[in-house]
Motif scaffolding. Sequence first.
Motif, PDB file in Angstrom:
ATOM      1  N   HIS A  40     135.794  70.339 -10.295  1.00  0.00           N
ATOM      2  CA  HIS A  40     135.005  69.601 -10.972  1.00  0.00           C
ATOM      3  C   HIS A  40     133.823  70.005 -11.926  1.00  0.00           C
ATOM      4  N   GLU A  67     139.257  68.144 -13.935  1.00  0.00           N
ATOM      5  CA  GLU A  67     138.258  67.269 -13.775  1.00  0.00           C
ATOM      6  C   GLU A  67     137.332  67.507 -14.915  1.00  0.00           C
ATOM      7  N   ASN A  68     137.025  65.837 -15.431  1.00  0.00           N
ATOM      8  CA  ASN A  68     136.028  65.893 -16.699  1.00  0.00           C
ATOM      9  C   ASN A  68     135.803  64.510 -16.716  1.00  0.00           C
ATOM     10  N   ASP A  69     134.723  64.551 -18.099  1.00  0.00           N
ATOM     11  CA  ASP A  69     133.868  63.253 -18.249  1.00  0.00           C
ATOM     12  C   ASP A  69     134.184  63.059 -19.658  1.00  0.00           C
ATOM     13  N   HIS A  82     129.067  64.779 -19.688  1.00  0.00           N
ATOM     14  CA  HIS A  82     128.837  64.100 -18.025  1.00  0.00           C
ATOM     15  C   HIS A  82     127.741  63.418 -17.945  1.00  0.00           C
ATOM     16  N   GLU A 150     138.124  61.287 -16.266  1.00  0.00           N
ATOM     17  CA  GLU A 150     137.297  60.219 -15.880  1.00  0.00           C
ATOM     18  C   GLU A 150     136.550  59.379 -17.615  1.00  0.00           C
ATOM     19  N   LYS A 152     133.564  57.479 -18.976  1.00  0.00           N
ATOM     20  CA  LYS A 152     132.107  57.517 -18.110  1.00  0.00           C
ATOM     21  C   LYS A 152     131.276  56.180 -18.730  1.00  0.00           C
TER      22      LYS A 152
HETATM   23 CA    CA Z   1     133.577  63.132 -12.915  1.00  0.00          CA
END
Ligand code: CA
Length: 290
Positions: A40, A67-69, A82, A150, A152
């Motif tokens: 994450h 996972e990234n944002d 994030h 992701e 965001k």
């Molecule tokens: Ca995320």
Amino acid sequence: MYARVVAGAVAAALGTAAVLLSPGSDARAGDTGTPAVIAHRGASAYAPENTLAAIDKAAELGFSWVENDVQRTRDGELVVLHDDSLQRTTDVEDVFPGRAPWKVRDFTAAEIGRLDAGGWFSPAYAGARVPTLTQYMRRVEHNHEKLLLEIKNPELYPGIEQQTLKLLGDEGWLDGRHRDRLIVQSFDTDSVRAVHELKPAVTTACLGTPAVTELDRLADFTDLVNPAHASLTREYVSAVHGFHGPHGRPLGVFAWTVDDAATARGVAGYGVDGIITNKPDVVRAALGSD
Ligand code: CA
Ligand code: G3P
């Protein structure tokens, strides 16, 4: 809906994979019964979140999924961060003291490129930068990793779905070889739908715990439903698995954010297909997949 539910029930009865991203994908739980482990924001317990160092750390620990944002700067560059503000994870307050509340969308990419995104975490990481998405994708590729991307706060960034897909295409991530290596997710179901409509081959995920009555609608455009682990029950996971997504496969479930062994074993017992964690080594050990 009926076909989806019946097919899901048959799959469950046969004990087959709950989620089949595609043949050969290690994001499915069904072959081994062991969920995929997703680092994450990278291995963010051990390196500053969403930096290149965090995905290098995940690779070093032996994990392929990160996972990234993704957000957007004032001059239109996609960057990996994030929060919608730079305050928590960079030294922006020191570098630009008069620019509160330090929103990502109020800074240019060049300005963000001056910030230290590692020193807040540990002096050992001082000098780490906020990566652009282009830099990030190149490092993921270099590391032979797979990405749960992701989008965001899409409401802040009109058109970010199309822009993200364009960048992914330019970087070669929309070809057949990458199909098993990319999932695009968002809390915003309209954003997930937009991604699916723009590039139907891309695997997608809706974040959150939508009501079971919503799943039939979501299954038109999402391949996975990714809930907070505390919201999960065995029955909910089974209900999600009972629907088929746009690629004809049972919907998958990746649970977040699980950082302790007992919770990892608990959600694995519910039948989730992936576990999103800041401590991938802890989850791997808990699942006995070391
Ligand atoms: Ca995320
Ligand atoms: O991938 C799941 C998780 O990242 C969603 O929550 O706030 O950490 O982006 P958040």
